[in-house]
Design an enzyme around this catalytic site. Structure first.
Site, short mmCIF file in Angstrom:
data_model
loop_
_atom_site.label_atom_id
_atom_site.label_comp_id
_atom_site.label_asym_id
_atom_site.label_seq_id
_atom_site.Cartn_x
_atom_site.Cartn_y
_atom_site.Cartn_z
N ASN A 85 -8.97 -9.88 -0.26
CA ASN A 85 -8.45 -8.96 -1.27
C ASN A 85 -9.53 -8.34 -2.14
OD1 ASN A 85 -6.30 -7.91 -3.24
ND2 ASN A 85 -7.42 -9.34 -4.55
N TYR A 150 -14.27 4.67 -0.73
CA TYR A 150 -13.36 3.53 -0.77
C TYR A 150 -12.41 3.52 0.42
CZ TYR A 150 -9.46 0.63 -2.40
OH TYR A 150 -8.46 -0.31 -2.51
#
Length: 243
Positions: A85, A150
């Site tokens: 994560n 990203y």
């Protein structure tokens, strides 16, 4: 309790989606290790989660540093569940993206995740069971201005999901992704500000997500409820990829 006797490692587990996933995992009886770069924040997260059927502890780690990644894998020991994560996500348009921020994203999101998984997976493979959940993003499969670097790192994770499923699943280790839409977390608000709310308004559900809504999807893919699911991406994006 679905995760009794399971050991779970959740990176980026001191805030946002990772913290809520850790909370759910402890509720379901898991022994949870959360990692993050800030020890003070880690201690606060452990205290916030508190006691439950399961337990939680913190291990300081910086996924951009491979030595730290190796130390995290060693301190965690054998795990049954890995939730990848942790992520860096500085916002910038392509022409304004700094080299340093670009490098940080790829070192953390791609390289760190890859080598942590490579360190943790052998114990799962030897046991013949395990679940790996990669947290990607809706931006991995659609264009979002300001997220070029990203989104590329998260597209790499989506590719890892498919390849790792092909490599690991014959030995009983499932690998899946959760692809969140815009989610209200402290880190997202720092980077995106009001922009995250605007993204949410354009979705079929007309809102942003709460971290716990993403965490519930992570729990599903980590748990026995998804025992025949591997190599898949679960979109938890308010309908973004449907349109």
């Amino acid at each position: 309790m679905e995760l009794t006797d399971q050991v779970a490692l959740i990176t980026g587990g001191t805030a946002g989606i990772g913290l809520e996933a850790a909370r759910l995992f402890v509720r379901e009886g898991a022994t949870v290790i959360i990692s993050g770069r800030n020890a003070e924040r880690g201690a606060a997260a452990v205290a916030d989660i508190g006691d439950g059927p399961g337990s939680v502890r913190f291990v300081a780690a910086d996924l951009a540093d491979l030595q730290s990644v190796g130390a995290l894998a060693e301190q965690a020991g054998p795990v049954d569940i890995l939730v990848n994560n942790a992520a860096a996500f500085p916002v910038a348009t392509t022409v304004d993206q700094s080299i340093a921020a670009f490098q940080q994203m790829f070192d953390t999101n791609v390289r760190g995740t890859f080598f942590l998984t490579a360190a943790v997976a052998p114990a799962m493979l030897a046991k013949g069971a395990g679940s790996i959940v990669n947290v990607t993003t809706m931006a991995a499969s659609m264009g979002v201005p300001g997220a070029s670097g990203y989104s590329a790192t998260k597209a790499a994770l989506a590719s890892f999901t498919r390849t790792w499923a092909a490599e690991f699943s014959p030995s009983g280790v499932r690998v899946n992704s959760v692809a969140p839409g815009p989610t209200i977390t402290e880190g997202v608000l720092v980077e995106w500000g009001d922009g995250v709310a605007e993204l949410g308004k354009g979705l079929p559900l007309r809102r942003t997500a709460e971290p716990t809504e993403i965490a519930e999807a992570i729990l599903f893919l980590a748990s026995p409820r998804s025992s025949y699911v591997t190599g898949s991406t679960l979109a938890v994006d308010g309908g973004a990829t449907a349109i």
